[in-house]
Design a protein around this motif. Structure first.
Motif, PDB file in Angstrom:
ATOM      1  N   ASN A 132      -5.834 -22.842   0.422  1.00  0.00           N
ATOM      2  CA  ASN A 132      -4.684 -23.739   0.217  1.00  0.00           C
ATOM      3  C   ASN A 132      -3.367 -23.064   0.594  1.00  0.00           C
ATOM      4  O   ASN A 132      -2.417 -23.037  -0.182  1.00  0.00           O
ATOM      5  CB  ASN A 132      -4.621 -24.243  -1.223  1.00  0.00           C
ATOM      6  CG  ASN A 132      -5.668 -25.281  -1.492  1.00  0.00           C
ATOM      7  OD1 ASN A 132      -6.140 -25.947  -0.578  1.00  0.00           O
ATOM      8  ND2 ASN A 132      -6.042 -25.422  -2.741  1.00  0.00           N
ATOM      9  N   ILE A 158      -3.844 -20.667  11.252  1.00  0.00           N
ATOM     10  CA  ILE A 158      -3.647 -21.804  10.346  1.00  0.00           C
ATOM     11  C   ILE A 158      -5.000 -22.349   9.904  1.00  0.00           C
ATOM     12  O   ILE A 158      -5.099 -23.029   8.904  1.00  0.00           O
ATOM     13  CB  ILE A 158      -2.793 -22.917  10.983  1.00  0.00           C
ATOM     14  CG1 ILE A 158      -3.392 -23.392  12.288  1.00  0.00           C
ATOM     15  CG2 ILE A 158      -1.369 -22.456  11.177  1.00  0.00           C
ATOM     16  CD1 ILE A 158      -2.724 -24.611  12.873  1.00  0.00           C
ATOM     17  N   GLU A 185       6.731 -19.750   2.668  1.00  0.00           N
ATOM     18  CA  GLU A 185       6.530 -18.403   3.220  1.00  0.00           C
ATOM     19  C   GLU A 185       6.466 -17.332   2.138  1.00  0.00           C
ATOM     20  O   GLU A 185       6.974 -16.230   2.295  1.00  0.00           O
ATOM     21  CB  GLU A 185       7.598 -18.083   4.273  1.00  0.00           C
ATOM     22  CG  GLU A 185       7.500 -18.964   5.483  1.00  0.00           C
ATOM     23  CD  GLU A 185       8.425 -18.524   6.607  1.00  0.00           C
ATOM     24  OE1 GLU A 185       9.041 -17.455   6.515  1.00  0.00           O
ATOM     25  OE2 GLU A 185       8.527 -19.289   7.580  1.00  0.00           O
ATOM     26  N   ASP A 234       2.260 -19.727   1.537  1.00  0.00           N
ATOM     27  CA  ASP A 234       2.444 -21.162   1.329  1.00  0.00           C
ATOM     28  C   ASP A 234       3.540 -21.665   2.265  1.00  0.00           C
ATOM     29  O   ASP A 234       4.046 -20.914   3.112  1.00  0.00           O
ATOM     30  CB  ASP A 234       2.756 -21.470  -0.141  1.00  0.00           C
ATOM     31  CG  ASP A 234       4.047 -20.833  -0.634  1.00  0.00           C
ATOM     32  OD1 ASP A 234       4.844 -20.305   0.184  1.00  0.00           O
ATOM     33  OD2 ASP A 234       4.279 -20.860  -1.858  1.00  0.00           O
ATOM     34  N   GLU A 235       3.917 -22.941   2.116  1.00  0.00           N
ATOM     35  CA  GLU A 235       4.929 -23.522   3.004  1.00  0.00           C
ATOM     36  C   GLU A 235       6.304 -22.903   2.825  1.00  0.00           C
ATOM     37  O   GLU A 235       7.153 -22.984   3.707  1.00  0.00           O
ATOM     38  CB  GLU A 235       4.995 -25.049   2.842  1.00  0.00           C
ATOM     39  CG  GLU A 235       5.335 -25.529   1.453  1.00  0.00           C
ATOM     40  CD  GLU A 235       4.135 -25.555   0.498  1.00  0.00           C
ATOM     41  OE1 GLU A 235       4.385 -25.626  -0.710  1.00  0.00           O
ATOM     42  OE2 GLU A 235       2.991 -25.477   0.941  1.00  0.00           O
ATOM     43  N   ASP A 267      -0.473 -22.226   3.973  1.00  0.00           N
ATOM     44  CA  ASP A 267       0.083 -22.808   5.195  1.00  0.00           C
ATOM     45  C   ASP A 267      -0.271 -21.950   6.416  1.00  0.00           C
ATOM     46  O   ASP A 267      -0.639 -22.461   7.455  1.00  0.00           O
ATOM     47  CB  ASP A 267       1.596 -22.947   5.037  1.00  0.00           C
ATOM     48  CG  ASP A 267       2.203 -23.800   6.126  1.00  0.00           C
ATOM     49  OD1 ASP A 267       1.674 -24.898   6.366  1.00  0.00           O
ATOM     50  OD2 ASP A 267       3.198 -23.355   6.727  1.00  0.00           O
ATOM     51  N   THR A 268      -0.141 -20.630   6.283  1.00  0.00           N
ATOM     52  CA  THR A 268      -0.383 -19.692   7.371  1.00  0.00           C
ATOM     53  C   THR A 268      -1.034 -18.435   6.808  1.00  0.00           C
ATOM     54  O   THR A 268      -0.768 -18.049   5.680  1.00  0.00           O
ATOM     55  CB  THR A 268       0.943 -19.281   8.044  1.00  0.00           C
ATOM     56  OG1 THR A 268       1.616 -20.458   8.481  1.00  0.00           O
ATOM     57  CG2 THR A 268       0.729 -18.365   9.232  1.00  0.00           C
ATOM     58  N   SER A 279      -6.600 -22.704   5.464  1.00  0.00           N
ATOM     59  CA  SER A 279      -7.082 -23.865   4.723  1.00  0.00           C
ATOM     60  C   SER A 279      -8.099 -23.497   3.645  1.00  0.00           C
ATOM     61  O   SER A 279      -8.301 -24.242   2.703  1.00  0.00           O
ATOM     62  CB  SER A 279      -7.684 -24.889   5.682  1.00  0.00           C
ATOM     63  OG  SER A 279      -8.819 -24.344   6.323  1.00  0.00           O
TER      64      SER A 279
END
Length: 96
Positions: free
Chosen positions: A63, A56, A88, A85-86, A65-66, A60
């Motif tokens: 931009n 994680i 997936e 992204d969030e 999420d994972t 960053s």
């Protein structure tokens, strides 16, 4: 004479293990070229297999999420990274 045979055997085993050790990273590189933006994490795992690491912190930087990290071939500057992204979905792929 036996020492020469032993040296030859160890040399062949060393070269063989190096070649075997590079099979997976080379396959990772080939499969990573097939990854497209917007692909789901499930599709990526079907294509690439389970990641060697999940991060994680690295995510960053793009931009995301994972980020999934995979071994890259010998001589590559970095691991193969696929960021999600969030929802997936793939948002970034680094394949050097």
């Amino acid at each position: 004479m036996k020492i020469r045979y032993l040296i030859l055997i160890f040399l062949l085993l060393g070269v063989g293990s190096f070649q075997y050790d590079q099979y997976q990273p080379n396959r990772n590189r080939e499969n990573a070229e097939k990854i497209r933006l917007g692909m789901t994490s499930e599709k990526v795992i079907q294509l690439m297999g389970q990641p060697d690491k999940k991060s994680i912190l690295f995510a960053s930087r793009v931009n995301a999420d994972t980020t999934y990290l995979y071994r890259a071939p010998f001589g590559s500057s970095e691991e193969i990274s696929i960021s999600f992204d969030e929802a997936e979905k793939v948002v970034h792929v680094t394949n050097e």
